[in-house]
Design a protein around this motif. Structure first.
Motif, short mmCIF file in Angstrom:
data_model
loop_
_atom_site.label_atom_id
_atom_site.label_comp_id
_atom_site.label_asym_id
_atom_site.label_seq_id
_atom_site.Cartn_x
_atom_site.Cartn_y
_atom_site.Cartn_z
N ALA A 265 -27.30 33.21 -37.44
CA ALA A 265 -28.14 32.62 -36.40
C ALA A 265 -27.71 33.10 -35.01
N SER A 266 -26.41 33.19 -34.79
CA SER A 266 -25.90 33.63 -33.49
C SER A 266 -26.26 35.10 -33.24
N ALA A 267 -26.12 35.93 -34.28
CA ALA A 267 -26.47 37.34 -34.14
C ALA A 267 -27.96 37.52 -33.86
N PHE A 268 -28.78 36.72 -34.54
CA PHE A 268 -30.22 36.77 -34.33
C PHE A 268 -30.58 36.37 -32.90
N VAL B 35 -30.86 39.94 -25.92
CA VAL B 35 -30.59 41.28 -25.37
C VAL B 35 -31.87 42.10 -25.28
N PHE B 36 -32.66 42.10 -26.36
CA PHE B 36 -33.90 42.89 -26.36
C PHE B 36 -34.86 42.40 -25.29
N THR B 37 -35.05 41.10 -25.22
CA THR B 37 -35.97 40.54 -24.22
C THR B 37 -35.49 40.83 -22.81
N GLY B 38 -34.20 40.65 -22.58
CA GLY B 38 -33.65 40.88 -21.24
C GLY B 38 -33.76 42.33 -20.81
N LEU B 39 -33.41 43.27 -21.69
CA LEU B 39 -33.47 44.69 -21.35
C LEU B 39 -34.92 45.15 -21.14
N LEU C 266 -38.09 51.33 -31.18
CA LEU C 266 -37.62 50.00 -30.78
C LEU C 266 -37.16 49.19 -31.99
N TYR C 267 -37.86 49.32 -33.11
CA TYR C 267 -37.48 48.58 -34.31
C TYR C 267 -36.09 49.00 -34.78
N VAL C 268 -35.84 50.30 -34.84
CA VAL C 268 -34.53 50.79 -35.29
C VAL C 268 -33.43 50.31 -34.35
N SER C 269 -33.71 50.30 -33.05
CA SER C 269 -32.72 49.83 -32.08
C SER C 269 -32.41 48.35 -32.30
N ILE C 270 -33.44 47.55 -32.54
CA ILE C 270 -33.25 46.13 -32.79
C ILE C 270 -32.48 45.91 -34.09
N TYR C 271 -32.83 46.67 -35.12
CA TYR C 271 -32.16 46.57 -36.42
C TYR C 271 -30.67 46.87 -36.28
N ASN C 272 -30.35 47.98 -35.63
CA ASN C 272 -28.94 48.36 -35.45
C ASN C 272 -28.20 47.38 -34.55
N SER D 266 -24.97 45.26 -35.81
CA SER D 266 -23.72 45.45 -35.07
C SER D 266 -23.19 44.12 -34.55
N LEU D 267 -24.06 43.28 -34.01
CA LEU D 267 -23.64 41.97 -33.54
C LEU D 267 -23.19 41.10 -34.71
N LEU D 268 -23.86 41.24 -35.84
CA LEU D 268 -23.47 40.50 -37.05
C LEU D 268 -22.06 40.90 -37.47
N SER D 269 -21.76 42.18 -37.43
CA SER D 269 -20.44 42.68 -37.79
C SER D 269 -19.38 42.17 -36.83
#
Length: 223
Positions: free
Chosen positions: A111-114, A120-124, A202-208, A212-215
């Motif tokens: 949930a935190s990673a999501f 981050v995506f919305t802000g950028l 954009l999808y690939v960037s969001i996926y990665n 990464s945040l999950l890790s």
């Protein structure tokens, strides 16, 4: 002579602005649909406890569908392959989420990673859309970052280096963030006119970014 020239310039500017708005609208509309579809596939993949296809099949599936989508990007078939690509990536996400759900605080980490990914995506995206800044200078950083991360991942497979995985995840956060800034800027400044390719980028960037945040959060939780 000036009045016809000014009129033609205004007409040209208006046409470009209309095209940019169309690409933006179509990109974010398709991105929302593909994210929802990918999330649905990930949910079923997780609930059915499906096995991860492995790194080789994942790469073959991703790049195969990616290049097929590139070839079909100017036709309706490109939309079909876009959903096939994002659905496949959603399938690969399900087993990963199951692994984290096995942790004591796995649901909280996911949930935190999501939430962080969405923030981050919305802000950028908002920053580029509001400021209208040209982020084309990030092209070199993204190119260099790709090869650095690729070399680091190869080193991670070959050698057991303490903390390397965490460093790779942190690198992917920066890389994905730069890619979001660059792609959004490319749309509004005329560098990207195909909304299907913009959506995939954009999808690939969001996926990665999410993985990464999950890790990183999983490592921070000591699990």
């Amino acid at each position: 002579m000036r009045e016809p020239q000014n009129y033609q310039f205004e007409q040209s500017t208006r046409a470009v602005r209309t095209e940019v708005n169309s690409v933006l609208r179509n990109t974010y509309g398709l991105l929302a649909l593909t994210l929802a579809f990918s999330g649905l596939v990930a949910y079923f993949s997780q609930q059915m406890n499906m096995p991860h296809p492995g790194i080789m099949l994942t790469l073959i599936g991703f790049y195969g569908l990616f290049f097929l989508t590139m070839k079909l990007r100017n036709s309706a078939w490109g939309l079909l392959t876009t959903f096939a690509l994002t659905g496949f990536m959603g399938y690969t996400l399900g087993p990963i989420l199951n692994a984290y759900m096995g942790m004591a605080n796995g649901a909280s980490v996911i949930a935190s990673a999501f939430a962080m990914t969405a923030f981050v995506f919305t802000g950028l995206s908002a920053f580029v859309l509001i400021s209208r800044k040209d982020m084309s200078f990030l092209s070199s950083f993204i190119t260099v970052g790709f090869f650095v991360l690729l070399a680091a991942m190869v080193a991670g497979f070959v050698f057991e280096i303490s903390g390397l995985q965490l460093a790779i995840s942190a690198g992917f956060v920066l890389f994905s963030s730069a890619a979001i800034l660059y792609q959004t800027s490319a749309i509004i400044h005329g560098g990207e006119r195909n909304y299907i390719m913009a959506t995939i980028s954009l999808y690939v960037s969001i996926y990665n970014l999410f993985l990464s945040l999950l890790s990183i959060l999983g490592f921070a939780s000591n699990d």
